[in-house]
Scaffold this motif. Sequence first.
Motif, PDB file in Angstrom:
ATOM      1  N   THR A   1      -9.962  -1.418  -4.077  1.00 65.24           N
ATOM      2  CA  THR A   1      -8.823  -1.218  -3.157  1.00 65.24           C
ATOM      3  C   THR A   1      -9.358  -0.994  -1.752  1.00 65.24           C
ATOM      4  O   THR A   1     -10.539  -0.716  -1.552  1.00 65.24           O
ATOM      5  CB  THR A   1      -7.970  -0.001  -3.563  1.00 65.24           C
TER       6      THR A   1
ATOM      7  N   ASN B   1      -3.301   3.966   1.562  1.00 58.34           N
ATOM      8  CA  ASN B   1      -4.246   3.707   0.474  1.00 58.34           C
ATOM      9  C   ASN B   1      -3.669   2.706  -0.531  1.00 58.34           C
ATOM     10  O   ASN B   1      -2.541   2.238  -0.373  1.00 58.34           O
ATOM     11  CB  ASN B   1      -4.608   5.017  -0.243  1.00 58.34           C
ATOM     12  N   ARG B   2      -4.495   2.398  -1.556  1.00 57.17           N
ATOM     13  CA  ARG B   2      -4.103   1.547  -2.688  1.00 57.17           C
ATOM     14  C   ARG B   2      -3.780   0.109  -2.263  1.00 57.17           C
ATOM     15  O   ARG B   2      -2.922  -0.547  -2.865  1.00 57.17           O
ATOM     16  CB  ARG B   2      -2.935   2.146  -3.460  1.00 57.17           C
TER      17      ARG B   2
ATOM     18  N   GLY C   1       0.835  -1.187   0.000  1.00 55.87           N
ATOM     19  CA  GLY C   1       0.000   0.000   0.000  1.00 55.87           C
ATOM     20  C   GLY C   1       0.873   1.240   0.000  1.00 55.87           C
ATOM     21  O   GLY C   1       2.108   1.157   0.086  1.00 55.87           O
TER      22      GLY C   1
ATOM     23  N   ILE D   1      -2.786   7.513   6.833  1.00 53.89           N
ATOM     24  CA  ILE D   1      -3.731   6.791   5.988  1.00 53.89           C
ATOM     25  C   ILE D   1      -2.944   6.061   4.889  1.00 53.89           C
ATOM     26  O   ILE D   1      -2.201   6.688   4.125  1.00 53.89           O
ATOM     27  CB  ILE D   1      -4.759   7.739   5.344  1.00 53.89           C
TER      28      ILE D   1
ATOM     29  N   SER E   1      -8.220   0.764   2.256  1.00 53.12           N
ATOM     30  CA  SER E   1      -7.362   1.727   2.960  1.00 53.12           C
ATOM     31  C   SER E   1      -7.241   1.292   4.416  1.00 53.12           C
ATOM     32  O   SER E   1      -8.130   0.611   4.942  1.00 53.12           O
ATOM     33  CB  SER E   1      -7.922   3.147   2.858  1.00 53.12           C
TER      34      SER E   1
END
Length: 291
Positions: free
Chosen positions: A264, A221-222, A206, A219, A266
């Motif tokens: 995705t 993400n991805r 991520g 955070i 998170s």
Amino acid sequence: MKLFKMFNNKRLFILLITLVMFIVLMGFSLGPRKALTWPENFLRDTTGFVQNLFYKPAGYIAGFFEDIGNLKDLAQENERLKILAAQYARDKAQYNFIESENVRLEKLNKFTKAQENMYKYEYHVAQVLGITTEPGNSTLVINLGSKDGVKLNMSVISDKGLVGVVSQVSNFTSTVKLMTMMDVNDPNSQPAIAATAIEKVNSTFGMIERYDPETKKLIMNRIPPGDPIKPGDEIISSGIGGLYPRGLVIGKVDSVDVGEFGLTSSAVITPAAEFEDWKELIVVYTEERVE
């Protein structure tokens, strides 16, 4: 002639009487008695009164000067005890300071040794000279610069985890941009971090893209579908992209949320560094950056 004999006999008689009385008086004086005669009592009382009249004030005066001497000794003793107490407090503070410094430096040493054994990076401890926490400008200044081999985008860590990256370098100091500045939508932000999880290096991936100032969380993400990442996982830099060295501790997963279309996910990460009031930090020198 007869008169002369009578006179001599009289003198002899008086002498004998006097001698006898003297012997009796001596025996009476030397013998054991329970009480003194009134002349002896008068003489003794008079002598005692005179002695008391002179000796008592003399005793008071002597006692007064003795008390002054004792007070002086007591004051000196109090001063000595105060000095000892101050020295004890100072020595105790110095001992506590040295002990805490030893614990902290030992912790730093253990941390860098463990990381060095894993990835063979070179670590340089830097003193923090100042910190800025203005909105949009969370940076700090360290006492290592270009003369020490520091270059742009070198990672800076504490003994707990990643703190930021070097954003400016001068000869003797460097500016570090903190992770609290991270936001991919801000061109002045610290670059995003390619991340993975310990023991899931080949299955978790991520990008740490943002720091939420309200929750004080990072955070990530991805995260691809089917990724095994879960709360409690320890997140580290993956080394992908080459900007951040592999294996730097970032934090732990609080929660994982699947995206709107399920493509995705998170994750919310609690930073390991905690962004506290640091005194020392560590600049990570990778092989390609070491001069």
